[in-house]
Enzyme design. Structure first.
Site, short mmCIF file in Angstrom:
data_model
loop_
_atom_site.label_atom_id
_atom_site.label_comp_id
_atom_site.label_asym_id
_atom_site.label_seq_id
_atom_site.Cartn_x
_atom_site.Cartn_y
_atom_site.Cartn_z
CD GLU B 280 -3.27 0.55 2.02
OE1 GLU B 280 -3.27 -0.57 2.57
OE2 GLU B 280 -4.16 1.39 2.21
CD GLU B 283 -2.87 1.15 -4.38
OE1 GLU B 283 -2.88 0.32 -3.44
OE2 GLU B 283 -3.90 1.52 -4.97
CB CYS B 300 -7.52 -3.27 5.34
SG CYS B 300 -6.91 -1.68 5.80
CB SER B 320 -5.69 1.09 -1.42
OG SER B 320 -4.79 0.01 -1.48
CE LYS B 359 -11.20 -8.00 7.62
NZ LYS B 359 -10.68 -7.36 6.41
CD GLU B 362 -11.64 -9.10 3.28
OE1 GLU B 362 -11.94 -8.16 4.03
OE2 GLU B 362 -10.49 -9.55 3.16
CD GLU B 367 -15.39 -9.11 -5.61
OE1 GLU B 367 -15.97 -10.21 -5.39
OE2 GLU B 367 -16.02 -8.05 -5.68
CB CYS B 504 -9.93 -4.24 13.91
SG CYS B 504 -9.45 -3.79 12.26
#
Ligand code: SF4
Ligand code: SF4
Ligand code: FES
Ligand code: FES
Lengths: 163, 586
Positions: B280, B283, B300, B320, B359, B362, B367, B504
């Site tokens: 990251e 990036e 994230c 990102s 999560k 996710e 993808e 989190c």
């Protein structure tokens, strides 16, 4: 060609657009929902989605309001719209039993529609035919001096006619 | 303002004016029972569990909504009042399933606690029960209206804090049900899967989708290699599920307990976090040099990603492309690690213990598949992991701590602080600064992005260039920040967004609030955050790109940050999703 839905949508948008901005738009939600029911015959999901995006009101909130008030319908009306009068004159003459007979025979509550989409059942105030009490209106026609038996016959007749 | 005098149960007390009876009483040590009230949410005044007697008032008043005034005489515990409160709770019980022994919240349910403290010891009536189908459509959050007592906390939380507005109380009276718009299944709704409704629900009407059965089955399958990772904030909170006060680091105990459960390899999601940061930060530097849109926004938080796709798709190019630490770790498990072990990736069962319900969503995203396989096969929340440990009879509190396995067990201090709001930004700045300037960032604790304010702003100067950053947590705050970005796209270069309040550590999968605590209590969150900051401070390696495990990963497999193979396994792209969410203008 414009479909009815397109026309309804357009009219609903026009209605929302002419609302004053004050005190704030949200306070007109009920009025807008009435307009939608007038246009569509019920408050359709399409209408609620449109109102949500036009007025920036979350759909969950609109749904909460629509389901809270008895006078909003969320399904299209049945082919036969039955409005049972619960006005004073009719009530005294047994409108409650008449309504119950409709509920029992159709298997729905007031405000609902039968599964086959044929009948919707509504409660109404005085229909201006007190002389014939207890009465109901089915689409444009008034039926008077009702009792549970007569209710059964009327429904059977309409079912036959619909075949 | 000068203090006023109120009388509680006959004794005078000086209190600040302008607060409710409940607030004043709390400070004086009288805990008035309550249900619909939550200090972070608007006052609903619906449950009436908090009634008190105020002299001169005909009826009992709801203390959560009623302000104190000078000379007010309040009684909190008369016999009649006790009876009235008990009646109110009994009415709730009348329509409740009353099958506590088979309920997921057995032992953590507020209704249970309330009826116990009201002194309800037998049931006199059988009320009408609710009979609705449970909605288990969502990958993350399931809804069982039969257990709902209509306190409205979830509705207010989802609207006021998260600004997702997914829930409302539909219909009326006995038929009232909390549901998404049009009663559509949760999976087709605007739900972000954040799980905060699970956290605030007093009963089991909202729960995470449970995956412990599947994990136990995998653990008993001798043909599989069982690999588990856990997130930074899990170690900072799981002790609470075993009765500890917030603020204990249980890292080594959790590693040991997961081995006892039967996992062959225990890895640290923080290792993946270091990988995320290395990618990251690289990036970000690319974008800074004109390749890609600024501000760059972190990706994230899975609840934030779902929210972004449905509420803020206009900003997709700002997101990102880095996958989350969990998904990166999972991807490395199924590729790099599988090759090292010389086993086929199909034979690896990859489990993640997460502070998060989203999560789960996710992990199921198509993808994020790795060579046709899921990077993470099952996600269990901190709560589910705690239950598994208890149910397997493992003495968690007394177990001897053990270290992680190689190669994904080493992490830097930067990877640790990922778990709290501001942590990703701080970690990214530590690496970006060095990669950009070639110099060491001396003061590596970026205080401006720490703490629990809604929107935090900071600045770093890199080679004479000012980098403006912003950090926010909670999806409602995120929407506010994004509006600021839409107004002035040049205001920031880099933005961190975490879906849950506190980051989190306040995730939707963390242990339920204890007996004398409230869900989302900020003090508890601070103590969890402190665990992570302390861990960071005691690390010798505090920058992600210096993590030797990460360096080795690049040398043996990924080549370098943003290489084609990194792109294949560590990056992804998002798409706008229906239904589109609407955030009311305030
Ligand atoms: S999971 Fe989060 S977004 Fe979904 S309904 Fe619950 S609070 Fe709202
Ligand atoms: S689902 Fe839980 S939080 Fe929501 S209204 Fe029902 S009992 Fe309250
Ligand atoms: S009361 Fe029924 S028609 Fe008037
Ligand atoms: S806590 Fe006061 S009315 Fe519910």
């Amino acid at each position: 060609m414009q479909t009815t839905t397109d026309q309804n949508r357009q009219q609903l948008i026009e209605y929302i657009n002419q609302l004053p901005d004050r005190p704030y738009r949200d306070s007109y939600l009920i009025a807008v929902l009435h307009k939608a029911q007038e246009l569509y015959g019920y408050v359709s999901r399409d209408a609620m989605d449109l109102i949500s995006s036009q007025m920036q009101i979350p759909t969950a909130h609109i749904w909460g309001v629509v389901t809270f008030y008895h006078y909003f319908r969320t399904q299209p009306p049945g082919r036969y719209q039955i409005s049972v009068c619960l006005g004073t004159a009719c009530y005294v003459k047994g409108a409650a039993e008449v309504l119950q007979a409709f509920k029992d025979r159709l298997g729905v509550e007031a405000g609902q529609i039968t599964e086959d989409g044929l009948f919707s059942l509504l409660e109404a105030r005085c229909l201006g035919a007190c002389g014939l009490a207890p009465v109901c209106m089915i689409n444009d026609k008034v039926y008077g001096q009702l009792n549970p038996d007569k209710v059964g016959r009327i429904i059977n007749d309409l079912r036959k006619a619909a075949r | 303002m000068s203090k006023i005098t109120i009388y509680i149960n006959g004794k005078p007390y000086k209190v600040e004016p302008g607060q409710t009876i409940m607030q004043a009483a709390d400070k004086l040590g009288f805990h008035i029972p309550r249900l619909c009230y939550h200090p972070k949410l608007s006052i609903e005044g619906a449950c009436r569990v908090c009634i008190v007697e105020v002299e001169g008032m005909k009826n009992y008043v709801a203390s959560c909504a009623f302000p104190v005034s000078d000379g007010m005489k309040i009684r909190t515990n008369t016999l009649e009042l006790r009876q009235a409160r008990r009646d109110i709770v009994e009415l709730l019980l009348d329509n409740h399933p009353q099958d506590c022994h088979v309920c997921e919240r057995n032992g953590t349910c507020e209704l249970q606690r309330l009826s116990y403290s009201m002194g309800i010891r037998n049931r006199h009536f059988e009320g009408q029960r609710k009979d609705y189908p449970a909605d288990e459509s969502s990958e993350a959050v399931i809804r069982d209206p039969n257990r709902c007592i209509l306190c409205g906390r979830c509705v207010r939380l989802c609207s006021e804090i998260q600004q997702i507005h997914n829930l409302s109380q539909a219909y009326r009276g006995f038929k009232t049900v909390v549901m998404p718009a049009y009663n559509i299944p949760m999976k087709d709704s605007v739900c972000s899967c954040c799980g905060q409704c699970v956290n605030v629900c007093p009963t089991a009407a909202f729960l995470e989708k449970n995956h412990t059965k599947e994990v136990f089955a995998a653990l008993n399958d001798p043909s599989l290699v069982k690999v588990v990772q856990f997130a930074p904030s899990v170690r900072a909170a799981i002790g609470e599920a075993f009765g500890l006060e917030p603020g204990h680091n249980m890292e080594g105990q959790l590693v040991a307990a997961l081995r006892r459960l039967g996992f062959d390899y225990v890895f640290d999601t923080q290792s993946g976090a270091d990988l995320t940061i290395t990618e990251e930060a690289s990036e970000f530097l690319e974008r800074l040099q004109g390749k890609g849109k600024l501000p760059m926004i972190t990706s994230c938080s899975s609840a934030w990603m779902k929210c972004m796709e449905q509420f803020h798709p206009d900003l997709i190019d700002n997101i990102s492309t880095c996958k989350s630490p969990m998904s990166m770790t999972g991807a490395m498990v199924k590729t790099y690690f599988a090759r090292r072990l010389k086993v086929s990736p199909e034979k690896i069962c990859s489990v993640a213990v997460m502070c998060c319900t989203a999560k789960k969503y996710e992990a199921a995203r198509p993808e994020l598949m790795v060579d046709g396989l899921r990077a993470v096969d099952y996600v269990v929340t901190t709560r589910e992991a705690a239950w598994m440990i208890k149910s397997a009879g493992i003495d968690f509190l007394n177990i001897i701590p053990e270290p992680f396995d190689e190669p994904l067990g080493i992490s830097s201090g930067a990877g640790v602080i990922f778990g709290t709001t501001g942590g990703v930004m701080e970690a990214a700045l530590r690496s970006a600064y060095e990669l950009f300037t070639g110099q060491t960032l001396v003061d590596i604790e970026v205080q401006a992005v720490r703490g629990f304010e809604a929107i935090k702003e900071g600045k770093v100067v890199m080679d004479g260039q000012e980098i403006r950053v912003a950090v926010t947590h909670g999806l409602g705050n995120a929407s506010k920040l994004l509006d600021m970005v839409r107004e002035d796209p040049k205001r920031y270069h880099f933005i961190e967004i975490m879906g849950c309040p506190g980051g989190c550590i306040g995730g939707g999968g963390q242990p339920y609030a204890g007996v004398n605590a409230i869900p989302l209590d900020e003090d508890a969150l601070k103590k969890r955050a402190q665990v992570l900051y302390d861990l960071d401070r005691h690390r010798t390696i505090r920058r992600s790109h210096e993590n030797p495990a990460v360096q080795r990963l690049y040398k043996e497999f990924l080549q370098r940050p943003l290489s084609p193979i990194s792109h294949k396994y560590l990056h992804t792209h998002y798409k706008a999703k229906e239904p589109r969410g609407v955030i009311p203008r305030s």
